[in-house]
Design a protein around this motif. Structure first.
Motif, PDB file in Angstrom:
ATOM      1  N   MET A   1       0.795  -1.079   0.046  1.00 12.17           N
ATOM      2  CA  MET A   1      -0.035   0.067  -0.021  1.00 12.17           C
ATOM      3  C   MET A   1       0.854   1.256   0.030  1.00 12.17           C
ATOM      4  O   MET A   1       0.507   2.467  -0.733  1.00 12.17           O
ATOM      5  N   LEU A   2       2.030   1.223   0.863  1.00 13.60           N
ATOM      6  CA  LEU A   2       2.933   2.530   0.694  1.00 13.60           C
ATOM      7  C   LEU A   2       3.182   2.694  -0.638  1.00 13.60           C
ATOM      8  O   LEU A   2       3.665   3.909  -0.902  1.00 13.60           O
ATOM      9  N   LEU A   3       3.522   1.601  -1.472  1.00 11.23           N
ATOM     10  CA  LEU A   3       4.240   1.955  -2.691  1.00 11.23           C
ATOM     11  C   LEU A   3       3.333   2.535  -3.799  1.00 11.23           C
ATOM     12  O   LEU A   3       3.709   2.950  -5.012  1.00 11.23           O
ATOM     13  N   ILE A   4       2.095   2.984  -3.457  1.00 13.71           N
ATOM     14  CA  ILE A   4       1.146   3.663  -4.515  1.00 13.71           C
ATOM     15  C   ILE A   4       1.329   4.946  -4.209  1.00 13.71           C
ATOM     16  O   ILE A   4       0.647   5.778  -5.151  1.00 13.71           O
ATOM     17  N   LEU A   5       1.675   5.554  -3.112  1.00 13.20           N
ATOM     18  CA  LEU A   5       1.897   6.868  -2.937  1.00 13.20           C
ATOM     19  C   LEU A   5       2.986   7.658  -3.865  1.00 13.20           C
ATOM     20  O   LEU A   5       4.070   7.147  -4.346  1.00 13.20           O
ATOM     21  N   LEU A  94       3.743   1.667  13.594  1.00 17.35           N
ATOM     22  CA  LEU A  94       4.943   2.043  12.868  1.00 17.35           C
ATOM     23  C   LEU A  94       4.777   2.283  11.567  1.00 17.35           C
ATOM     24  O   LEU A  94       4.930   3.279  10.803  1.00 17.35           O
ATOM     25  N   VAL A  95       3.814   1.640  10.580  1.00 16.24           N
ATOM     26  CA  VAL A  95       3.555   1.697   9.333  1.00 16.24           C
ATOM     27  C   VAL A  95       2.604   2.620   8.913  1.00 16.24           C
ATOM     28  O   VAL A  95       2.707   3.303   8.081  1.00 16.24           O
ATOM     29  N   PHE A  96       1.566   2.488   9.744  1.00 14.67           N
ATOM     30  CA  PHE A  96       0.369   3.665   9.554  1.00 14.67           C
ATOM     31  C   PHE A  96       0.270   4.585  10.547  1.00 14.67           C
ATOM     32  O   PHE A  96      -0.639   5.891  10.139  1.00 14.67           O
ATOM     33  N   GLY A  97       0.882   4.656  11.560  1.00 14.28           N
ATOM     34  CA  GLY A  97       0.589   5.501  12.611  1.00 14.28           C
ATOM     35  C   GLY A  97       1.610   6.361  13.295  1.00 14.28           C
ATOM     36  O   GLY A  97       1.769   6.313  14.547  1.00 14.28           O
ATOM     37  N   GLY A 334       0.860  12.666   7.078  1.00 18.57           N
ATOM     38  CA  GLY A 334       2.302  12.582   6.331  1.00 18.57           C
ATOM     39  C   GLY A 334       2.275  12.006   5.225  1.00 18.57           C
ATOM     40  O   GLY A 334       2.661  12.360   4.092  1.00 18.57           O
ATOM     41  N   ALA A 335       1.430  10.793   5.091  1.00 19.55           N
ATOM     42  CA  ALA A 335       1.291   9.988   3.717  1.00 19.55           C
ATOM     43  C   ALA A 335       0.656  10.865   2.879  1.00 19.55           C
ATOM     44  O   ALA A 335       0.819  10.787   1.557  1.00 19.55           O
ATOM     45  N   VAL A 336      -0.621  11.286   3.167  1.00 17.08           N
ATOM     46  CA  VAL A 336      -1.678  11.764   2.112  1.00 17.08           C
ATOM     47  C   VAL A 336      -1.455  13.348   1.874  1.00 17.08           C
ATOM     48  O   VAL A 336      -1.612  13.954   0.854  1.00 17.08           O
ATOM     49  N   PHE A 337      -1.119  14.144   3.010  1.00 16.89           N
ATOM     50  CA  PHE A 337      -1.150  15.794   2.876  1.00 16.89           C
ATOM     51  C   PHE A 337       0.229  16.336   3.202  1.00 16.89           C
ATOM     52  O   PHE A 337       0.208  17.572   3.194  1.00 16.89           O
ATOM     53  N   GLY A 338       1.202  15.400   3.643  1.00 22.36           N
ATOM     54  CA  GLY A 338       2.621  15.804   3.743  1.00 22.36           C
ATOM     55  C   GLY A 338       3.030  16.794   2.922  1.00 22.36           C
ATOM     56  O   GLY A 338       3.851  17.686   3.245  1.00 22.36           O
ATOM     57  N   ASP A 339       2.936  16.791   1.575  1.00 19.57           N
ATOM     58  CA  ASP A 339       3.218  17.548   0.622  1.00 19.57           C
ATOM     59  C   ASP A 339       2.472  18.806   0.310  1.00 19.57           C
ATOM     60  O   ASP A 339       2.956  19.595  -0.436  1.00 19.57           O
ATOM     61  N   VAL A 340       1.698  19.301   1.445  1.00 18.28           N
ATOM     62  CA  VAL A 340       0.930  20.519   1.072  1.00 18.28           C
ATOM     63  C   VAL A 340       2.063  21.706   1.127  1.00 18.28           C
ATOM     64  O   VAL A 340       2.504  21.796   2.075  1.00 18.28           O
ATOM     65  N   ASP A 341       2.056  22.530   0.310  1.00 18.42           N
ATOM     66  CA  ASP A 341       2.903  23.652   0.118  1.00 18.42           C
ATOM     67  C   ASP A 341       2.644  24.828   1.058  1.00 18.42           C
ATOM     68  O   ASP A 341       1.522  25.481   0.857  1.00 18.42           O
ATOM     69  N   THR A 342       3.389  24.877   2.182  1.00 25.21           N
ATOM     70  CA  THR A 342       3.290  26.283   3.009  1.00 25.21           C
ATOM     71  C   THR A 342       4.345  26.862   2.726  1.00 25.21           C
ATOM     72  O   THR A 342       4.489  28.214   3.446  1.00 25.21           O
ATOM     73  N   GLN A 382      -3.416   8.581  -3.256  1.00 25.50           N
ATOM     74  CA  GLN A 382      -3.629   9.391  -1.873  1.00 25.50           C
ATOM     75  C   GLN A 382      -4.991   8.748  -1.450  1.00 25.50           C
ATOM     76  O   GLN A 382      -5.115   8.664  -0.171  1.00 25.50           O
ATOM     77  N   GLN A 383      -5.982   8.955  -2.456  1.00 29.13           N
ATOM     78  CA  GLN A 383      -7.008   8.445  -1.973  1.00 29.13           C
ATOM     79  C   GLN A 383      -7.464   7.166  -1.654  1.00 29.13           C
ATOM     80  O   GLN A 383      -8.103   7.006  -0.502  1.00 29.13           O
ATOM     81  N   ILE A 384      -6.526   6.435  -2.450  1.00 30.16           N
ATOM     82  CA  ILE A 384      -6.836   4.843  -1.979  1.00 30.16           C
ATOM     83  C   ILE A 384      -6.158   4.436  -0.551  1.00 30.16           C
ATOM     84  O   ILE A 384      -6.609   4.015   0.307  1.00 30.16           O
ATOM     85  N   TYR A 385      -5.010   5.058  -0.382  1.00 29.55           N
ATOM     86  CA  TYR A 385      -4.502   5.219   0.797  1.00 29.55           C
ATOM     87  C   TYR A 385      -4.825   5.593   1.852  1.00 29.55           C
ATOM     88  O   TYR A 385      -4.855   5.221   3.144  1.00 29.55           O
ATOM     89  N   LEU A 386      -5.773   6.739   1.740  1.00 27.31           N
ATOM     90  CA  LEU A 386      -6.424   7.563   2.673  1.00 27.31           C
ATOM     91  C   LEU A 386      -7.478   6.712   3.369  1.00 27.31           C
ATOM     92  O   LEU A 386      -7.800   6.344   4.503  1.00 27.31           O
ATOM     93  N   LEU A 387      -8.261   6.003   2.335  1.00 30.76           N
ATOM     94  CA  LEU A 387      -9.496   5.060   2.615  1.00 30.76           C
ATOM     95  C   LEU A 387      -8.845   3.854   3.294  1.00 30.76           C
ATOM     96  O   LEU A 387      -9.390   3.270   4.564  1.00 30.76           O
ATOM     97  N   TYR A 388      -7.833   3.140   2.834  1.00 31.54           N
ATOM     98  CA  TYR A 388      -7.154   2.035   3.700  1.00 31.54           C
ATOM     99  C   TYR A 388      -6.558   2.322   4.863  1.00 31.54           C
ATOM    100  O   TYR A 388      -6.908   1.841   6.052  1.00 31.54           O
ATOM    101  N   GLY A 389      -5.838   3.450   5.131  1.00 29.06           N
ATOM    102  CA  GLY A 389      -5.276   3.996   6.547  1.00 29.06           C
ATOM    103  C   GLY A 389      -6.611   4.226   7.324  1.00 29.06           C
ATOM    104  O   GLY A 389      -6.304   3.888   8.466  1.00 29.06           O
ATOM    105  N   LEU A 390      -7.652   4.839   6.914  1.00 25.46           N
ATOM    106  CA  LEU A 390      -8.934   4.878   7.862  1.00 25.46           C
ATOM    107  C   LEU A 390      -9.245   3.638   8.377  1.00 25.46           C
ATOM    108  O   LEU A 390      -9.814   3.287   9.385  1.00 25.46           O
TER     109      LEU A 390
END
Length: 424
Positions: A1-5, A94-97, A334-342, A382-390
Motif C-alpha cells: 500500500m505504501l508503494l502507491i503513494l 509503525l507503518v500507518f500511525g 504525512g502520507a496523504v497531505f504531507g506535501d501541502v505547500d506552506t 493518495q485517495q486509496i491510501y487514505l481509505l485504507y489507512g482509515l
C-alpha cells in the motif's frame, strides 16, 4: 500500500541521489557532506532501474523497501517471544500511525539510520549479537550526529549485560565516519559541514553554524512546538510504559520486553539532546521533526503496550486513546497531505526572513493542521491510501474505544439510576 503513494525528489534526498548516480555512471567519488553509506546500499535498485530507464523511480522507493524489510524482520524475530497482538499493533502503528509514512516518500537518510538501529537492537536481544551491532554501527556512521545517541544506547546495554566489550561500538562507528571522510574528502576530519549554516532571519540565533542553538529553546521547540514538536508527531513517546512492560514479563518468552524499549529510549534521548543544539533543529521546510524519526519506534511500542495492557484508571485510558488518535492522524497526514505547500507562507523570500516561525510554532501553519486551512486535490493513490489507512485506524482503535465506553458507562450507571428515581 505504501508503494502507491507519489514520491518526491528534492532537498537533501536529491543531493544523495545525484551523488550515487555520479558514482555509478562516472566512477567519481563524491566529496559532498552527506554520507554515502545509505545510498550505496541502494545501488542494486539504481542498477535495476537502469535496465528499464527508471533509475530515479526505483531509488525513490528505497526507503519504502527499508521500512517493509525492517518491520518484517522485527515481526519474525519477535514472533513467539512477545504476545502476537502486541507485536501486530506495534508494527501497524509503525507503518500507518507514525512519522514513517511520510519519511518513506523521500530519498533522505533518516529512514536508513532508524531502521538499522531498530533491527540491530532487536537482533542483539535475540542473541544475533554481532550482526546487530554491525547494523547499528553502519546506521550511526550514515548519520554522524547520532554518535551521542549511540553512546547512550551502548552505556545502557553495558549496564544491563555487564559486558564492557560493547563499548567498542562507539569507536567502531567513529572510525567508519573518519574513514569515509578520508576516502571522499582527503582528510579524516573534513566533514563537509565546516561552513554549513543557515540564513540570518528574524529568529534571534539564526545564521550561526554547527551546534550553536541554545539547548533550552531547542528542547522546548522539539518537544512542544506545533509544527515540529514530538508531543504532536509522536505522542506515545511521553506515555509511561515501563510499569506495564514489567507486567508483561510473564507473557514473553526469552526476552525482557523492557529491554528494547529502554535501548530505544536511550537512543532517542541522545538524538533530542544533540539536535536541540543544531542550528537547523527544525529541519526547515521538511514535514515535522525531521531528525527525530527514530522517536516513532519507542513511541509506537509504548502505545502498543498501553493498548494491550489497559490502565488502572479511566483517565489513563483516555490519555492512551487521545495519543493513539494523534499518532494515527500524524501517519495519515504525512502520507496523504504531507506535501501541502506552506512555502508561500513560511518562505516567500526564499529564506523565511519573517514568516518561518509561523510554521514552527503556529497551529494553523503546522504540517499537521494546515490541510484543514487549505484544501488539497488528492491523487488516486493518495485517495486509496487514505481509505485504507482509515480502515487500519478503525481496526486499531475500536477495541480501546469500546473498552473506554464500557468503563465510562459503568461509572455513570449509578448516577443514571439515581436520576431516574428522582421525582419533581
Amino acid at each position: 500500500m505504501l508503494l502507491i503513494l507519489p514520491r518526491y525528489a528534492w532537498g537533501d534526498g536529491s543531493y544523495r541521489y545525484v551523488q550515487l548516480a555520479a558514482m555509478l555512471t562516472q566512477g567519481t567519488m563524491p566529496d559532498a557532506k552527506y554520507s554515502m553509506l545509505g545510498p550505496v546500499l541502494s545501488a542494486p535498485l539504481w542498477l535495476a532501474g537502469k535496465a528499464f530507464g527508471a533509475e530515479e523511480w526505483w531509488c525513490l522507493r528505497y526507503n519504502a523497501f527499508l521500512l517493509i524489510g525492517g518491520v518484517t524482520f522485527c515481526y519474525f524475530a519477535l514472533r513467539g517471544k512477545i504476545p502476537r497482538r502486541l507485536l501486530r499493533t506495534f508494527i501497524l502503528l509503525l507503518v500507518f500511525g507514525s512519522m514513517f509514512p511520510y519519511h518513506q516518500l523521500w530519498y533522505y537518510g533518516e529512514v536508513f539510520t532508524a531502521i538499522l538501529v531498530m533491527t540491530g537492537t532487536v537482533a542483539i536481544l535475540i542473541n544475533k549479537v554481532r550482526p546487530g551491532w554491525f547494523a547499528i554501527v553502519i546506521a550511526v556512521a550514515n548519520t554522524p550526529a547520532t554518535l551521542p545517541a549511540l553512546t547512550l544506547l551502548t552505556v545502557h546495554r553495558i549496564w544491563d549485560s555487564r559486558r564492557l566489550r560493547w563499548a567498542l561500538a562507539v569507536p567502531a562507528a567513529v572510525t567508519l565516519v573518519l574513514l569515509e571522510s578520508w576516502i571522499r574528502r582527503g582528510s579524516p576530519f573534513a566533514t563537509g559541514y565546516e561552513t554549513n549554516h543557515g540564513n540570518p532571519t528574524i529568529m534571534p540565533y539564526s545564521g550561526l553554524p554547527g551546534f550553536s542553538y541554545p539547548i533550552f529553546f531547542g528542547l522546548l521547540s522539539l518537544t512542544l512546538s506545533f509544527g515540529k514538536g514530538l508531543l504532536f508527531f509522536a505522542p506515545g513517546l511521553f506515555l509511561p510504559a515501563r510499569g506495564r512492560l514489567r507486567g508483561l514479563a510473564g507473557r514473553c518468552k526469552g526476552i525482557d520486553p523492557t529491554c528494547p524499549y529502554d535501548l530505544w529510549m536511550a537512543f532517542v534521548i541522545g538524538l533530542i539532546l544533540t539536535y536541540a543544539t543544531y542550528w537547523s533543529w527544525s529541519g526547515a521546510t521538511f514535514w515535522g521533526p525531521r531528525y527525530l524519526l527514530f522517536a516513532s519506534i519507542p513511541a509506537s511500542f509504548a502505545l502498543a503496550v498501553r493498548l494491550f495492557q489497559p490502565g488502572p484508571s479511566i483517565a489513563a485510558d483516555v490519555i492512551t486513546v487521545v495519543a493513539l488518535g494523534m499518532s494515527l492522524w500524524a501517519g495519515l497526514n504525512g502520507a496523504v497531505f504531507g506535501d501541502v505547500d506552506t512555502s508561500k507562507v513560511c518562505w516567500p523570500d526564499g529564506n523565511g526572513l519573517y514568516e518561518a516561525p509561523l510554521c514552527y510554532y503556529t497551529p494553523e501553519f503546522s504540517a499537521l493542521w494546515y490541510p484543514f486551512v487549505e484544501n488539497k486535490t488528492l491523487t488516486t493513490g493518495q485517495q486509496i491510501y487514505l481509505l485504507y489507512g482509515l480502515a487500519v485506524a478503525v481496526y486499531i482503535m475500536w477495541r480501546p474505544v469500546i473498552r473506554l465506553a464500557r468503563e465510562v458507562g459503568g461509572l455513570l450507571a449509578p448516577a443514571v439510576v439515581r436520576a431516574r428515581s428522582m421525582r419533581w
